[in-house]
Design an enzyme around this catalytic site. Structure first.
Site, short mmCIF file in Angstrom:
data_model
loop_
_atom_site.label_atom_id
_atom_site.label_comp_id
_atom_site.label_asym_id
_atom_site.label_seq_id
_atom_site.Cartn_x
_atom_site.Cartn_y
_atom_site.Cartn_z
N GLY A 316 24.47 -35.63 66.66
CA GLY A 316 25.57 -34.71 66.41
C GLY A 316 25.68 -34.37 64.94
CD GLN A 317 24.80 -30.00 61.51
OE1 GLN A 317 23.64 -30.13 61.88
NE2 GLN A 317 25.27 -28.88 61.01
N GLY A 318 28.53 -32.76 61.80
CA GLY A 318 29.86 -32.31 61.41
C GLY A 318 29.84 -31.73 60.03
CB SER A 320 31.67 -34.88 56.06
OG SER A 320 31.77 -35.70 57.21
N GLY A 321 28.59 -34.64 57.54
CA GLY A 321 27.41 -35.45 57.75
C GLY A 321 26.89 -35.35 59.15
CB SER A 322 23.82 -35.49 60.58
OG SER A 322 23.89 -34.21 60.00
CB VAL A 323 25.92 -39.00 64.40
CG1 VAL A 323 25.77 -40.35 65.09
CG2 VAL A 323 27.29 -38.89 63.76
CE LYS A 343 29.44 -38.45 60.10
NZ LYS A 343 30.86 -38.69 60.35
CG ASP A 434 41.87 -36.77 65.12
OD1 ASP A 434 42.58 -35.93 65.70
OD2 ASP A 434 40.73 -36.53 64.70
#
Length: 589
Positions: A316-318, A320-323, A343, A434
């Site tokens: 996955g990707q966000g 601020s960074g990737s997993v 992460k 959250d």
């Protein structure tokens, strides 16, 4: 029988109708007390709810009602502290210039109390007359003869025009409009250096987090670059996949993946990037960053992580960074884990490194069967932070919800396990802030764990309430949107919204633009189910315990764990069918 009350035909059940339950939605004994006569004792009355009125009879055999309230005149239904199972009605008086009056009603048990409240409030809301009301003078918002907004800052007018909030709604509920605009504008005007950010991201994408991941196709991620205010139009469950991050110029910046960063984690080679010289404006922040970086160095493993992990592919990707999925190699001992999720966070993209440190600390200390296990962390060349955690191979609850219809027994199991994790955090004065289906992960055995501690906060003995605005708005409690003090019960509200996700496949207001969603949360408070008749009384009671507006009466995690609804939870193994059904549909190994 029909009577005309202030020109409105009102159905008032007669004794004959009552006996036959004709036109009756609900009836039963209650104890009644009028607010204006608090010195008088509680009196036993027979309460009857019909399609457009609420009638109070002296007894179940009385021929005529003593009092009849139009549902459209009921302004508010809320819990009361006067008795254990008690609620209050606020309504317009038909005899005293329509002033607001109130009465309290006490019933036999908690479930009956919530059922009466739910039935009355939902029908009162549906029966409201749609004509505009005069704006309240204490709230400076209005519309002039030309149809333009007046009494608002220019920036707020632009936000309002970009949203789908109607002018009629502005006139009817100016306070809720102000609260939504104030909340949203503060997020636009405040950098992440001074406030915790929040996200309108409605996808299972890792944000500024070290702990969450999802199995997604990174190539399908939308890039969003917008100057000023963007009107969002959400028409399907496939939600926007971009976290809104704002600076003082109101620019929503896209996520641009650092190619050298991806290359470094896949090959183990780290490319040095020149650091810009400190300016006077950033000097004090850089000093704080250095302190946080020093503490990070003390809390991570000093060895090169490439020696221990064989990175397979991106999960996955966000923003601020990737997993990444990785195999454990090189004799590294991580207990029973031979595959892990890593992460990777580029610290140069994080304006508040102390939040990352806080997240790692909370996760390391939160050892519980229903919280994703933190395994290790590494700092690579003082720039890339690798956080190693257990790999939950079934993905997020969001993935399950999108592919399968959950039974109430399965919902009960997921609620039970999530409540256990929340209770563990709350017992240690930690708020997650959250909770949602994106942040609840499952594995192939049906185990359920909470992840993503990027927004978590600690409460101290001196400070047991917070006012910072964090989380994902569609799951936010009203007290957060209204910028009131809040505590651990914001997680309980978010759990309630997650239950609606499991029932209806999406949270309330998901198809609304963000500003209107905030407005509706502030205005409506407790959301209503689309098809409440399809939900059992026990589940509705559990849901109401989570979504009570008054935090005094909202349940704690410990109280929820004793609720009878959780007794019908299916065995964990029964979740395997929906997990493998979802994997078969999406070809995930």
């Amino acid at each position: 029988m029909l009577l005309s009350v202030r020109g409105v035909p009102v159905e008032i059940p007669s004794l004959k109708d009552t006996k036959k339950s004709k036109g009756i939605i609900r009836s039963g004994w209650v104890m009644l007390k009028e607010d204006k006569m608090k010195y008088l004792p509680w009196t036993k009355k027979w309460l009857v709810l019909s399609s457009n009125s609420l009638s109070i009879y002296k007894g179940s055999k009385s021929e005529s009602a003593q009092v009849t309230l139009l549902l459209k005149d009921i302004q508010k239904v809320e819990r009361s502290k006067s008795r254990t199972f008690c609620f209050k009605l606020r309504f317009k008086s038909s005899t005293k210039n329509f002033e607001i009056q109130a009465c309290e009603l006490s019933v036999a048990d908690n479930m009956e109390c919530y059922e009466w409240m739910d039935l009355i409030s939902s029908r009162a809301l549906a029966s409201k007359v749609s004509s505009p009301m005069n704006p309240k003078h204490q709230v400076h918002v209005g519309i002039d003869n030309e149809g333009n907004y007046v009494g608002l800052p220019k920036e707020w007018i632009l936000l309002l025009q970009s949203s789908s909030i109607t002018k009629q709604e502005c006139m009817e509920e100016p306070k809720a409009v102000i609260q939504a605009l104030d909340f949203y504008s503060k997020q636009l005007d405040t950098t992440s250096e001074t406030k915790d950010s929040f996200s309108f991201c409605k996808e299972t994408l890792p944000r500024s987090s070290t702990t969450s991941y999802s199995i997604r196709d990174a190539d399908k991620h939308h890039k969003l670059t917008t100057s000023g205010v963007t009107k969002m139009n959400i028409t399907e469950r496939c939600k926007p996949k971009t976290t809104i991050q704002t600076d003082k110029k109101h620019i929503i910046r896209p996520f641009i993946e650092d190619k050298s960063h991806v290359e470094s984690i896949m090959t183990g080679k780290v490319t040095k990037v020149p650091v810009k010289a400190d300016s006077k404006n950033t000097l004090s922040r850089r000093m704080t960053d250095r302190q946080a970086l020093a503490m990070l160095k003390d809390s991570v493993t000093s060895h090169d992580p490439v020696e221990y992990f064989n990175v397979k592919h991106k999960l996955g990707q966000g923003a601020s960074g990737s997993v990444y999925l990785a195999k454990v190699v090189g004799g590294k001992q991580l207990g029973i884990f031979d595959s892990v999720a890593i992460k990777s966070i580029d610290l140069q993209c994080q304006t508040r490194k102390e939040l990352i440190l806080n997240e790692i600390t909370v996760m390391r200390e939160s050892i519980h069967p229903n919280i994703v296990t933190y395994l290790d962390s590494f700092l690579v060349r003082e720039r890339h932070l690798w956080v190693v955690m257990e790999y939950m191979n079934a993905g997020s609850l969001t993935d399950i919800i999108e592919k399968s219809k959950l039974t109430e027994a399965q919902i009960a199991r997921i609620c039970l396990e999530t409540c256990k994790g929340i209770q563990h955090l709350h017992a240690r004065n930690i708020i997650h802030r959250d909770i949602k289906s994106d942040n609840v992960l499952l594995d192939n055995s049906g185990n359920i764990k909470i992840t993503d501690f990027g927004f978590c906060a600690r409460l101290s003995n001196r400070t047991n309430k917070r006012v910072t605005m964090v989380g994902t708005p569609y799951w936010m409690a009203p007290e957060v949107v209204k910028q009131n003090e809040y505590g651990t019960k914001v997680d309980i509200w978010s759990l309630g919204i997650m239950i609606i996700e499991m029932i209806e496949n999406e949270p309330p207001y998901l198809r609304e633009d963000p500003i209107r969603a905030l407005y509706l949360i502030a205005k409506n408070g407790t959301p209503t189910l689309k098809k409440p008749n399809l939900v059992s009384k026990n589940l509705k009671s559990f849901l109401n315990s989570c979504l009570t507006i008054d935090t005094i009466f909202r349940a704690t995690a410990a109280e929820l764990l004793t609720h009878s609804f959780l007794n019908q939870a299916c065995p964990t193994e029964d979740l395997k069918s929906i997990i493998f059904s979802r994997k078969a549909n999406t070809h995930i190994n």
